[in-house]
Design a protein around this motif. Structure first.
Motif, PDB file in Angstrom:
ATOM      1  N   MET A   1       0.847  -1.198   0.000  1.00 19.84           N
ATOM      2  CA  MET A   1       0.000   0.000   0.000  1.00 19.84           C
ATOM      3  C   MET A   1       0.888   1.256   0.000  1.00 19.84           C
ATOM      4  SD  MET A   1      -2.809   1.177   2.852  1.00 19.84           S
ATOM      5  CE  MET A   1      -3.662  -0.394   2.693  1.00 19.84           C
ATOM      6  N   ALA A   2       0.570   2.217  -0.874  1.00 19.90           N
ATOM      7  CA  ALA A   2       1.367   3.435  -0.967  1.00 19.90           C
ATOM      8  C   ALA A   2       1.303   4.208   0.346  1.00 19.90           C
ATOM      9  CB  ALA A   2       0.858   4.300  -2.112  1.00 19.90           C
ATOM     10  N   ALA A   3       2.443   4.829   0.707  1.00 16.63           N
ATOM     11  CA  ALA A   3       2.520   5.566   1.975  1.00 16.63           C
ATOM     12  C   ALA A   3       1.476   6.672   2.032  1.00 16.63           C
ATOM     13  CB  ALA A   3       3.921   6.137   2.137  1.00 16.63           C
ATOM     14  N   ARG A   4       1.295   7.372   0.920  1.00 17.03           N
ATOM     15  CA  ARG A   4       0.335   8.471   0.874  1.00 17.03           C
ATOM     16  C   ARG A   4      -1.080   7.954   1.126  1.00 17.03           C
ATOM     17  NH1 ARG A   4       0.021  13.987   1.367  1.00 17.03           N
ATOM     18  NH2 ARG A   4      -1.839  14.725   0.309  1.00 17.03           N
ATOM     19  N   ASP A   5      -1.388   6.824   0.537  1.00 16.96           N
ATOM     20  CA  ASP A   5      -2.726   6.241   0.709  1.00 16.96           C
ATOM     21  C   ASP A   5      -2.971   5.874   2.165  1.00 16.96           C
ATOM     22  OD1 ASP A   5      -5.232   5.125  -0.253  1.00 16.96           O
ATOM     23  OD2 ASP A   5      -4.343   3.176   0.177  1.00 16.96           O
ATOM     24  N   LEU A   6      -1.932   5.354   2.818  1.00 13.88           N
ATOM     25  CA  LEU A   6      -2.059   4.964   4.222  1.00 13.88           C
ATOM     26  C   LEU A   6      -2.303   6.189   5.104  1.00 13.88           C
ATOM     27  CD1 LEU A   6      -2.012   2.332   5.759  1.00 13.88           C
ATOM     28  CD2 LEU A   6       0.443   2.608   6.112  1.00 13.88           C
ATOM     29  N   GLN A   7      -1.592   7.266   4.818  1.00 11.15           N
ATOM     30  CA  GLN A   7      -1.803   8.503   5.569  1.00 11.15           C
ATOM     31  C   GLN A   7      -3.238   8.996   5.405  1.00 11.15           C
ATOM     32  OE1 GLN A   7       1.178  11.459   4.464  1.00 11.15           O
ATOM     33  NE2 GLN A   7       2.701   9.831   4.243  1.00 11.15           N
ATOM     34  N   GLU A   8      -3.749   8.938   4.178  1.00  8.26           N
ATOM     35  CA  GLU A   8      -5.112   9.403   3.917  1.00  8.26           C
ATOM     36  C   GLU A   8      -6.136   8.556   4.658  1.00  8.26           C
ATOM     37  OE1 GLU A   8      -6.057  12.177   2.380  1.00  8.26           O
ATOM     38  OE2 GLU A   8      -3.924  12.638   2.197  1.00  8.26           O
ATOM     39  N   ARG A   9      -5.866   7.260   4.770  1.00  8.81           N
ATOM     40  CA  ARG A   9      -6.817   6.379   5.450  1.00  8.81           C
ATOM     41  C   ARG A   9      -6.831   6.629   6.962  1.00  8.81           C
ATOM     42  NH1 ARG A   9      -6.213   0.315   3.548  1.00  8.81           N
ATOM     43  NH2 ARG A   9      -8.026   0.141   4.944  1.00  8.81           N
ATOM     44  N   ILE A  10      -5.652   6.971   7.515  1.00  8.12           N
ATOM     45  CA  ILE A  10      -5.610   7.307   8.941  1.00  8.12           C
ATOM     46  C   ILE A  10      -6.333   8.630   9.180  1.00  8.12           C
ATOM     47  CG2 ILE A  10      -4.099   7.905  10.887  1.00  8.12           C
ATOM     48  CD1 ILE A  10      -2.021   5.971   9.669  1.00  8.12           C
ATOM     49  N   LYS A  11      -6.145   9.598   8.297  1.00  7.63           N
ATOM     50  CA  LYS A  11      -6.856  10.870   8.406  1.00  7.63           C
ATOM     51  C   LYS A  11      -8.368  10.663   8.295  1.00  7.63           C
ATOM     52  CE  LYS A  11      -4.919  14.014   5.650  1.00  7.63           C
ATOM     53  NZ  LYS A  11      -4.115  14.452   4.470  1.00  7.63           N
ATOM     54  N   LYS A  12      -8.774   9.773   7.395  1.00  6.36           N
ATOM     55  CA  LYS A  12     -10.200   9.478   7.239  1.00  6.36           C
ATOM     56  C   LYS A  12     -10.767   8.841   8.506  1.00  6.36           C
ATOM     57  CE  LYS A  12     -13.502   7.373   4.010  1.00  6.36           C
ATOM     58  NZ  LYS A  12     -14.361   6.770   5.024  1.00  6.36           N
ATOM     59  N   LEU A  13      -9.970   7.991   9.148  1.00  6.46           N
ATOM     60  CA  LEU A  13     -10.390   7.361  10.396  1.00  6.46           C
ATOM     61  C   LEU A  13     -10.663   8.421  11.460  1.00  6.46           C
ATOM     62  CD1 LEU A  13      -8.816   4.213  12.013  1.00  6.46           C
ATOM     63  CD2 LEU A  13      -9.088   6.281  13.383  1.00  6.46           C
ATOM     64  N   ILE A  14      -9.771   9.426  11.542  1.00  2.46           N
ATOM     65  CA  ILE A  14      -9.941  10.513  12.524  1.00  2.46           C
ATOM     66  C   ILE A  14     -11.221  11.292  12.234  1.00  2.46           C
ATOM     67  CG2 ILE A  14      -8.972  12.710  13.330  1.00  2.46           C
ATOM     68  CD1 ILE A  14      -6.174  11.480  12.800  1.00  2.46           C
ATOM     69  N   VAL A  15     -11.450  11.573  10.949  1.00  3.66           N
ATOM     70  CA  VAL A  15     -12.643  12.330  10.564  1.00  3.66           C
ATOM     71  C   VAL A  15     -13.911  11.515  10.795  1.00  3.66           C
ATOM     72  CG1 VAL A  15     -13.862  13.388   8.622  1.00  3.66           C
ATOM     73  CG2 VAL A  15     -11.404  13.742   8.881  1.00  3.66           C
ATOM     74  N   ASP A  16     -13.889  10.270  10.325  1.00  4.59           N
ATOM     75  CA  ASP A  16     -15.088   9.434  10.433  1.00  4.59           C
ATOM     76  C   ASP A  16     -15.494   9.191  11.886  1.00  4.59           C
ATOM     77  OD1 ASP A  16     -15.196   9.309   7.707  1.00  4.59           O
ATOM     78  OD2 ASP A  16     -14.440   7.254   7.532  1.00  4.59           O
ATOM     79  N   GLN A  17     -14.496   9.040  12.769  1.00  7.61           N
ATOM     80  CA  GLN A  17     -14.799   8.794  14.178  1.00  7.61           C
ATOM     81  C   GLN A  17     -14.955  10.088  14.974  1.00  7.61           C
ATOM     82  OE1 GLN A  17     -12.322   5.852  16.079  1.00  7.61           O
ATOM     83  NE2 GLN A  17     -12.475   4.412  14.376  1.00  7.61           N
ATOM     84  N   ARG A  18     -14.820  11.234  14.265  1.00 11.31           N
ATOM     85  CA  ARG A  18     -14.996  12.562  14.876  1.00 11.31           C
ATOM     86  C   ARG A  18     -14.125  12.713  16.120  1.00 11.31           C
ATOM     87  NH1 ARG A  18     -19.128  11.019  12.057  1.00 11.31           N
ATOM     88  NH2 ARG A  18     -20.574  12.467  11.047  1.00 11.31           N
ATOM     89  N   LEU A  19     -12.867  12.317  15.989  1.00  9.26           N
ATOM     90  CA  LEU A  19     -11.952  12.354  17.132  1.00  9.26           C
ATOM     91  C   LEU A  19     -11.418  13.773  17.327  1.00  9.26           C
ATOM     92  CD1 LEU A  19      -9.921   9.070  16.466  1.00  9.26           C
ATOM     93  CD2 LEU A  19     -11.839   9.409  18.044  1.00  9.26           C
ATOM     94  N   PRO A  20     -11.530  14.328  18.527  1.00 11.51           N
ATOM     95  CA  PRO A  20     -10.995  15.673  18.778  1.00 11.51           C
ATOM     96  C   PRO A  20      -9.500  15.630  19.070  1.00 11.51           C
ATOM     97  CG  PRO A  20     -12.006  14.819  20.765  1.00 11.51           C
ATOM     98  CD  PRO A  20     -12.219  13.770  19.704  1.00 11.51           C
ATOM     99  N   SER A  21      -8.866  16.796  19.090  1.00 11.09           N
ATOM    100  CA  SER A  21      -7.448  16.873  19.461  1.00 11.09           C
ATOM    101  C   SER A  21      -7.250  16.265  20.848  1.00 11.09           C
ATOM    102  CB  SER A  21      -6.980  18.335  19.479  1.00 11.09           C
ATOM    103  OG  SER A  21      -7.019  18.868  18.183  1.00 11.09           O
ATOM    104  N   GLY A  22      -6.210  15.427  20.969  1.00  8.34           N
ATOM    105  CA  GLY A  22      -5.918  14.787  22.246  1.00  8.34           C
ATOM    106  C   GLY A  22      -6.551  13.421  22.414  1.00  8.34           C
ATOM    107  N   ALA A  23      -7.462  13.052  21.523  1.00  7.28           N
ATOM    108  CA  ALA A  23      -8.113  11.737  21.629  1.00  7.28           C
ATOM    109  C   ALA A  23      -7.129  10.643  21.213  1.00  7.28           C
ATOM    110  CB  ALA A  23      -9.352  11.687  20.744  1.00  7.28           C
ATOM    111  N   PRO A  24      -7.151   9.481  21.889  1.00  6.59           N
ATOM    112  CA  PRO A  24      -6.238   8.397  21.521  1.00  6.59           C
ATOM    113  C   PRO A  24      -6.653   7.738  20.207  1.00  6.59           C
ATOM    114  CG  PRO A  24      -7.718   7.686  23.267  1.00  6.59           C
ATOM    115  CD  PRO A  24      -7.975   9.144  23.067  1.00  6.59           C
ATOM    116  N   LEU A  25      -5.657   7.388  19.409  1.00  7.76           N
ATOM    117  CA  LEU A  25      -5.897   6.622  18.193  1.00  7.76           C
ATOM    118  C   LEU A  25      -5.802   5.134  18.523  1.00  7.76           C
ATOM    119  CD1 LEU A  25      -3.836   8.570  15.519  1.00  7.76           C
ATOM    120  CD2 LEU A  25      -6.305   8.328  15.595  1.00  7.76           C
ATOM    121  N   PRO A  26      -6.313   4.280  17.652  1.00  6.50           N
ATOM    122  CA  PRO A  26      -6.127   2.842  17.861  1.00  6.50           C
ATOM    123  C   PRO A  26      -4.630   2.517  17.988  1.00  6.50           C
ATOM    124  CG  PRO A  26      -7.726   3.224  16.124  1.00  6.50           C
ATOM    125  CD  PRO A  26      -7.136   4.560  16.459  1.00  6.50           C
ATOM    126  N   THR A  27      -4.321   1.426  18.687  1.00  8.60           N
ATOM    127  CA  THR A  27      -2.928   1.022  18.862  1.00  8.60           C
ATOM    128  C   THR A  27      -2.325   0.590  17.518  1.00  8.60           C
ATOM    129  OG1 THR A  27      -3.528  -1.266  19.277  1.00  8.60           O
ATOM    130  CG2 THR A  27      -3.419   0.220  21.203  1.00  8.60           C
TER     131      THR A  27
END
Length: 229
Positions: A1-27
């Motif tokens: 998987m391309a590095a850029r694509d992986l970054q976009e998917r992590i960003k999408k996870l943050i948006v989709d889960q509506r995580l605020p600043s300081g919220a823990p990400l999955p391990t």
């Protein structure tokens, strides 16, 4: 998987889960499973996102949603301006023109619309600037506070952060590259005029006051550029 694509998917996870600043990400193991990626790929993606301020890696504790500040933007603006200066470009003037374009387009919206509490605070800042000028002290921090307080009236947090980013980058580069002399009395007079124009409700006068203020800075920068050639 391309590095850029992986970054976009992590960003999408943050948006989709509506995580605020300081919220823990999955391990890391959870991200590997969710994204179908290797540990190294996940780590590289997180490091890249950390450089952008999107995530914060706290070693021994985990990964959290970052503050998403404009720090990377400030660093980029400052570096680009310094690099351009040493290539013989008028990069500091260009950065000043960017600030001027934003502020000129905004100040007319403030004329006659600032609450009395903000006007009182702006008056106090101009008076402090006048005292500092009389004492021969620097005006930079009071100047900065004046502009921040002025545009706070637009009630736009993102706009305030962008203006702060422009200010940080411009003044960091200005201090590193050139010592721009100023007449503090002129600086005080121009800020007094900006305040009076906004208070009066005359949007054209307010816009003209901001343009005059930036024209003064631009003239001083231009003279310094000529003297260094």
């Amino acid at each position: 998987m391309a590095a850029r694509d992986l970054q976009e998917r992590i960003k999408k996870l943050i948006v989709d889960q509506r995580l605020p600043s300081g919220a823990p990400l999955p391990t890391e193991p959870e991200l590997m499973r969710l994204l179908g990626a290797s540990r190294n790929s996940v780590r590289e993606a997180l490091k890249a996102l950390q450089a952008m301020g999107i995530v914060e890696i706290r070693h021994g504790f985990g990964t959290y949603v970052g503050s998403m500040s404009f720090a990377p933007m400030i660093e980029g603006l400052a570096f680009r301006t310094v690099a351009g200066h040493y290539r013989g470009e008028d990069s500091l003037l260009q950065l000043l023109e960017l600030r001027e374009a934003v502020e000129t387009g905004l100040v007319s919206r403030l004329a006659g619309r600032l609450p009395e509490t903000d006007l009182v605070e702006l008056e106090a800042l101009v008076q402090r600037m006048e005292r500092e000028a009389a004492e021969g002290a620097g005006l930079a921090e009071t100047d900065r506070a004046f502009h921040a307080t002025l545009y706070r009236g637009l009630d736009n947090v993102l706009l305030g952060e962008v203006l702060e980013a422009f200010w940080d980058a411009f003044h960091r580069v200005q201090q590193d590259l050139v010592d721009v002399p100023q007449d503090p009395r002129v600086t005080c007079r121009q800020h007094r005029e900006i305040l009076d124009a906004v208070r009066s409700g005359d949007s054209l006068r307010a816009e003209r006051a901001i343009r005059d203020h930036f024209a003064n800075v631009r003239t001083r920068l231009s003279r310094m550029a000529v003297s260094h050639r």
